[in-house]
Design a protein around this motif. Structure first.
Motif, PDB file in Angstrom:
ATOM      1  N   VAL A 314       0.843  -1.196   0.000  1.00 30.43           N
ATOM      2  CA  VAL A 314       0.000   0.000   0.000  1.00 30.43           C
ATOM      3  C   VAL A 314       0.880   1.248   0.000  1.00 30.43           C
ATOM      4  O   VAL A 314       1.767   1.395   0.846  1.00 30.43           O
ATOM      5  CB  VAL A 314      -0.940   0.032   1.222  1.00 30.43           C
ATOM      6  N   GLU A 315       0.633   2.144  -0.944  1.00 33.34           N
ATOM      7  CA  GLU A 315       1.342   3.414  -1.008  1.00 33.34           C
ATOM      8  C   GLU A 315       0.444   4.499  -0.428  1.00 33.34           C
ATOM      9  O   GLU A 315      -0.643   4.765  -0.943  1.00 33.34           O
ATOM     10  CB  GLU A 315       1.705   3.740  -2.460  1.00 33.34           C
ATOM     11  N   VAL A 316       0.897   5.107   0.664  1.00 38.44           N
ATOM     12  CA  VAL A 316       0.134   6.153   1.347  1.00 38.44           C
ATOM     13  C   VAL A 316       0.767   7.503   1.046  1.00 38.44           C
ATOM     14  O   VAL A 316       1.935   7.732   1.388  1.00 38.44           O
ATOM     15  CB  VAL A 316       0.111   5.921   2.870  1.00 38.44           C
ATOM     16  N   THR A 317       0.021   8.390   0.405  1.00 37.74           N
ATOM     17  CA  THR A 317       0.517   9.733   0.103  1.00 37.74           C
ATOM     18  C   THR A 317      -0.350  10.765   0.823  1.00 37.74           C
ATOM     19  O   THR A 317      -1.575  10.744   0.696  1.00 37.74           O
ATOM     20  CB  THR A 317       0.501  10.016  -1.405  1.00 37.74           C
ATOM     21  N   VAL A 318       0.306  11.637   1.573  1.00 38.51           N
ATOM     22  CA  VAL A 318      -0.383  12.748   2.224  1.00 38.51           C
ATOM     23  C   VAL A 318      -0.038  14.026   1.481  1.00 38.51           C
ATOM     24  O   VAL A 318       1.133  14.325   1.247  1.00 38.51           O
ATOM     25  CB  VAL A 318       0.021  12.875   3.706  1.00 38.51           C
ATOM     26  N   LYS A 319      -1.053  14.765   1.090  1.00 36.09           N
ATOM     27  CA  LYS A 319      -0.891  16.043   0.394  1.00 36.09           C
ATOM     28  C   LYS A 319      -1.560  17.139   1.210  1.00 36.09           C
ATOM     29  O   LYS A 319      -2.402  16.872   2.057  1.00 36.09           O
ATOM     30  CB  LYS A 319      -1.513  15.984  -1.004  1.00 36.09           C
ATOM     31  N   GLY A 320      -1.173  18.363   0.915  1.00 35.07           N
ATOM     32  CA  GLY A 320      -1.850  19.498   1.530  1.00 35.07           C
ATOM     33  C   GLY A 320      -1.603  19.658   3.010  1.00 35.07           C
ATOM     34  O   GLY A 320      -2.384  20.312   3.705  1.00 35.07           O
ATOM     35  N   ALA A 321      -0.505  19.081   3.517  1.00 36.37           N
ATOM     36  CA  ALA A 321      -0.175  19.257   4.925  1.00 36.37           C
ATOM     37  C   ALA A 321       0.416  20.647   5.148  1.00 36.37           C
ATOM     38  O   ALA A 321       0.870  21.309   4.214  1.00 36.37           O
ATOM     39  CB  ALA A 321       0.811  18.186   5.380  1.00 36.37           C
ATOM     40  N   ALA A 322       0.451  21.079   6.399  1.00 38.42           N
ATOM     41  CA  ALA A 322       0.979  22.407   6.718  1.00 38.42           C
ATOM     42  C   ALA A 322       2.469  22.514   6.401  1.00 38.42           C
ATOM     43  O   ALA A 322       2.971  23.606   6.145  1.00 38.42           O
ATOM     44  CB  ALA A 322       0.723  22.725   8.186  1.00 38.42           C
ATOM     45  N   SER A 323       3.183  21.388   6.383  1.00 38.82           N
ATOM     46  CA  SER A 323       4.605  21.367   6.038  1.00 38.82           C
ATOM     47  C   SER A 323       4.971  19.964   5.569  1.00 38.82           C
ATOM     48  O   SER A 323       4.214  19.006   5.780  1.00 38.82           O
ATOM     49  CB  SER A 323       5.466  21.751   7.249  1.00 38.82           C
ATOM     50  N   ALA A 324       6.157  19.835   4.956  1.00 40.73           N
ATOM     51  CA  ALA A 324       6.621  18.516   4.526  1.00 40.73           C
ATOM     52  C   ALA A 324       6.812  17.604   5.733  1.00 40.73           C
ATOM     53  O   ALA A 324       6.511  16.404   5.674  1.00 40.73           O
ATOM     54  CB  ALA A 324       7.925  18.655   3.749  1.00 40.73           C
ATOM     55  N   ARG A 325       7.301  18.167   6.832  1.00 40.89           N
ATOM     56  CA  ARG A 325       7.507  17.363   8.038  1.00 40.89           C
ATOM     57  C   ARG A 325       6.186  16.819   8.556  1.00 40.89           C
ATOM     58  O   ARG A 325       6.087  15.652   8.954  1.00 40.89           O
ATOM     59  CB  ARG A 325       8.184  18.211   9.114  1.00 40.89           C
ATOM     60  N   GLU A 326       5.143  17.644   8.536  1.00 40.38           N
ATOM     61  CA  GLU A 326       3.850  17.185   9.043  1.00 40.38           C
ATOM     62  C   GLU A 326       3.210  16.180   8.095  1.00 40.38           C
ATOM     63  O   GLU A 326       2.497  15.276   8.537  1.00 40.38           O
ATOM     64  CB  GLU A 326       2.939  18.387   9.298  1.00 40.38           C
ATOM     65  N   ALA A 327       3.472  16.322   6.791  1.00 42.07           N
ATOM     66  CA  ALA A 327       2.984  15.320   5.841  1.00 42.07           C
ATOM     67  C   ALA A 327       3.612  13.960   6.154  1.00 42.07           C
ATOM     68  O   ALA A 327       2.944  12.920   6.100  1.00 42.07           O
ATOM     69  CB  ALA A 327       3.316  15.745   4.416  1.00 42.07           C
ATOM     70  N   LYS A 328       4.900  13.974   6.493  1.00 41.01           N
ATOM     71  CA  LYS A 328       5.588  12.727   6.848  1.00 41.01           C
ATOM     72  C   LYS A 328       5.002  12.129   8.118  1.00 41.01           C
ATOM     73  O   LYS A 328       4.771  10.911   8.199  1.00 41.01           O
ATOM     74  CB  LYS A 328       7.081  13.002   7.036  1.00 41.01           C
ATOM     75  N   LEU A 329       4.764  12.957   9.122  1.00 41.16           N
ATOM     76  CA  LEU A 329       4.172  12.465  10.372  1.00 41.16           C
ATOM     77  C   LEU A 329       2.827  11.787  10.115  1.00 41.16           C
ATOM     78  O   LEU A 329       2.540  10.717  10.657  1.00 41.16           O
ATOM     79  CB  LEU A 329       3.989  13.624  11.354  1.00 41.16           C
ATOM     80  N   GLY A 413       2.596  20.762   1.998  1.00 39.26           N
ATOM     81  CA  GLY A 413       3.441  19.645   2.402  1.00 39.26           C
ATOM     82  C   GLY A 413       2.959  18.332   1.810  1.00 39.26           C
ATOM     83  O   GLY A 413       1.751  18.054   1.760  1.00 39.26           O
ATOM     84  N   GLU A 414       3.925  17.510   1.357  1.00 35.20           N
ATOM     85  CA  GLU A 414       3.592  16.229   0.724  1.00 35.20           C
ATOM     86  C   GLU A 414       4.615  15.174   1.100  1.00 35.20           C
ATOM     87  O   GLU A 414       5.801  15.459   1.225  1.00 35.20           O
ATOM     88  CB  GLU A 414       3.540  16.398  -0.797  1.00 35.20           C
ATOM     89  N   TYR A 415       4.154  13.944   1.267  1.00 35.09           N
ATOM     90  CA  TYR A 415       5.060  12.840   1.597  1.00 35.09           C
ATOM     91  C   TYR A 415       4.394  11.523   1.218  1.00 35.09           C
ATOM     92  O   TYR A 415       3.183  11.363   1.384  1.00 35.09           O
ATOM     93  CB  TYR A 415       5.380  12.819   3.096  1.00 35.09           C
ATOM     94  N   THR A 416       5.225  10.577   0.710  1.00 36.02           N
ATOM     95  CA  THR A 416       4.722   9.251   0.344  1.00 36.02           C
ATOM     96  C   THR A 416       5.434   8.182   1.162  1.00 36.02           C
ATOM     97  O   THR A 416       6.660   8.209   1.314  1.00 36.02           O
ATOM     98  CB  THR A 416       4.928   8.985  -1.154  1.00 36.02           C
ATOM     99  N   PHE A 417       4.667   7.247   1.690  1.00 36.01           N
ATOM    100  CA  PHE A 417       5.177   6.187   2.555  1.00 36.01           C
ATOM    101  C   PHE A 417       4.671   4.854   2.021  1.00 36.01           C
ATOM    102  O   PHE A 417       3.476   4.688   1.784  1.00 36.01           O
ATOM    103  CB  PHE A 417       4.668   6.420   3.979  1.00 36.01           C
ATOM    104  N   LEU A 418       5.582   3.907   1.800  1.00 33.62           N
ATOM    105  CA  LEU A 418       5.221   2.596   1.262  1.00 33.62           C
ATOM    106  C   LEU A 418       5.149   1.592   2.395  1.00 33.62           C
ATOM    107  O   LEU A 418       6.102   1.451   3.174  1.00 33.62           O
ATOM    108  CB  LEU A 418       6.248   2.164   0.219  1.00 33.62           C
ATOM    109  N   THR A 419       4.042   0.877   2.491  1.00 37.45           N
ATOM    110  CA  THR A 419       3.847  -0.027   3.613  1.00 37.45           C
ATOM    111  C   THR A 419       3.106  -1.291   3.150  1.00 37.45           C
ATOM    112  O   THR A 419       2.936  -1.519   1.954  1.00 37.45           O
ATOM    113  CB  THR A 419       3.081   0.706   4.739  1.00 37.45           C
ATOM    114  N   ALA A 420       2.674  -2.098   4.103  1.00 34.40           N
ATOM    115  CA  ALA A 420       2.031  -3.373   3.778  1.00 34.40           C
ATOM    116  C   ALA A 420       0.992  -3.698   4.839  1.00 34.40           C
ATOM    117  O   ALA A 420       0.921  -3.052   5.882  1.00 34.40           O
ATOM    118  CB  ALA A 420       3.069  -4.488   3.713  1.00 34.40           C
ATOM    119  N   ASP A 421       0.191  -4.722   4.557  1.00 38.93           N
ATOM    120  CA  ASP A 421      -0.785  -5.158   5.559  1.00 38.93           C
ATOM    121  C   ASP A 421      -0.104  -6.048   6.593  1.00 38.93           C
ATOM    122  O   ASP A 421       1.087  -6.375   6.480  1.00 38.93           O
ATOM    123  CB  ASP A 421      -1.966  -5.873   4.890  1.00 38.93           C
ATOM    124  N   LEU A 422      -0.847  -6.427   7.607  1.00 40.16           N
ATOM    125  CA  LEU A 422      -0.347  -7.298   8.672  1.00 40.16           C
ATOM    126  C   LEU A 422      -1.221  -8.537   8.710  1.00 40.16           C
ATOM    127  O   LEU A 422      -2.436  -8.452   8.889  1.00 40.16           O
ATOM    128  CB  LEU A 422      -0.385  -6.572  10.021  1.00 40.16           C
TER     129      LEU A 422
END
Length: 433
Positions: A314-329, A413-422
């Motif tokens: 699963v690729e999770v992308t957060v857009k429109g965050a207040a900053s890049a750091r907050e998108a990552k969080l 702010g934008e950040y993409t995180f690649l993850t998987a199910d459990l």
């Protein structure tokens, strides 16, 4: 690939919208090489042999990657306070200057082994240097980096390592796939990739191999990665490119939330492409940076796809965050949530758990502005359920790979995180070692 959605903040109306994907500007100038790896760039050789370190008879367990000329090096190591002996030795060697070779074994991590482990790691580098010198590739022990992966708390079987180093030197060739096999532990397939770009009219190739399947999480995952390039590049510039590439690849993935004692990424650049040296001010440095990041991202995705017991990537992308750091969080909170990962295993979108993770992520958010999309299909609008039938979204979550795009509408702010199910299988696999 990141998902592009409507700009601006504020409430939206309607049944929900479908969003389109956008590609990076340099993608068209990066060519993926078929069946490429660490020996695709000019001036690199590698081998992978069965030294007898693994319990399984005949299994490849010692890899050697060699540059025919001294190469610039940039490396990133685990931030775990418990660092394996090879990590400690390689950190010191990487500081001293150019590197000729990387030697890696599987089947024994040589971690939590005290001064004996340090002694064995150093001896391994000296063995490689002597063996290469005999083969006509003069090297010093300080020009060799050493890596190990496997079970923690046991000493390296040095008689096997000594035999393996000699065999690996004799087997050096331009086919890098045996090296990719030799660093595998719980991996189910060898991971290798290479790309080609053109710098100032000169073809430049970047290739790499990696291992990793379990204990995958940022800073860094339980993994080894060796990347080679024939680009001529300034050392300081190379290190900056590597730091950025790792941040956007291996430190942006998670399978199970654990890291380890041996995690290492090593990049060697030997200059054999004969291009004018890349520096921070070179106009084509962004292309090289994109190509290096592409190699790392491809290998990182392979690691997640091979995650222990997973059934979905699963690729999770957060857009429109207040900053890049907050998108990552925000992205990491969603991607690491045990509850969210379990729901994916059950083919359940359960976007309520995503909203919950966003709420505790420490990223600023306004519930009534949040939008959530599954493969571009909107499930949440203004922080509430959209009118898209849940059955359509369930079909998406049942796929082996899908994307989740979250828009917070608070900034850029934008950040993409690649993850998987459990899954239940993950627990079964890790009941014992």
């Amino acid at each position: 690939m990141a998902t592009v959605i409507g700009k601006g903040k504020g409430k939206s109306k309607g049944r929900g919208k479908v969003v389109k994907a956008a590609s990076a500007p340099d993608e068209g100038r990066i060519t993926l090489l078929k069946n490429g790896g660490v020996t695709s760039p000019s001036g690199f050789l590698s081998s992978g042999v069965a030294a007898g370190i693994k319990k399984k008879k005949g299994a490849r367990d010692l890899a050697l990657v060699v540059s025919t000329v001294p190469a610039e090096v940039a490396a990133v190591f685990t931030v775990n306070q418990v660092k394996a002996a090879p990590v400690r030795v390689s950190i010191e060697h990487a500081k001293q200057g150019k590197i000729r070779a990387v030697v890696a074994n599987a089947g024994c991590a040589n971690a939590c082994t005290g001064v004996d482990g340090i002694r064995d790691a150093k001896e391994t580098t000296e063995l490689v240097a002597a063996s290469l010198t005999e083969a006509g590739l003069p090297a010093k022990g300080s020009e060799v980096l050493v890596c190990s992966t496997g079970r923690i708390g046991i000493l390296l079987p040095m008689p096997a390592v000594r035999r393996g180093v000699k065999a690996a030197t004799a087997a050096l060739a331009s086919d890098g796939h045996h090296a990719a096999e030799a660093i595998m532990t719980t991996d189910t397939f060898a991971k290798h990739v290479a790309v080609r770009i053109v710098i100032d009219g000169k073809p430049v190739i970047i290739g790499g191999i990696a291992k990793g399947a379990g204990m995958i999480h940022p800073d860094m995952a339980t993994m080894l990665c060796f990347v080679t390039t024939d680009a001529a590049i300034d050392r300081t510039t190379l290190r900056r490119c590597v730091d950025e590439g790792v941040a956007r690849s291996f430190n942006s993935i998670s399978v199970d939330g654990d890291t380890s004692t041996n995690d290492t990424v090593i990049v060697l650049a030997n200059g054999q492409a004969k291009n004018p040296k890349l520096t921070a001010k070179h106009p084509q440095l962004p292309l090289f940076r994109s190509a290096l990041r592409r190699v790392m991202k491809e290998l990182a995705r392979m690691i997640v796809r091979d995650g222990e017991g997973i059934s979905k990537v699963v690729e999770v992308t957060v857009k429109g965050a207040a900053s890049a750091r907050e998108a990552k969080l925000a992205a990491e909170a969603v991607g690491k949530s045990t509850l969210v990962k379990c729901s994916w295993c059950g083919n359940d979108p359960n976007w309520g758990r995503i909203m919950d993770a966003l709420g505790y992520s420490k990223a600023r958010m306004q519930e009534e502005l949040v939008e959530i999309f599954y493969d571009g299909l909107q499930a949440v609008v203004n922080g509430q359920r959209s009118l898209v039938p849940e059955t359509r979204i369930r079909k998406i979550v049942a796929r082996p790979e899908f994307t989740i795009t979250i828009h917070l509408h608070l900034g850029h702010g934008e950040y993409t995180f690649l993850t998987a199910d459990l899954t239940e299988e993950y627990v079964t696999l890790n009941k014992g070692e």
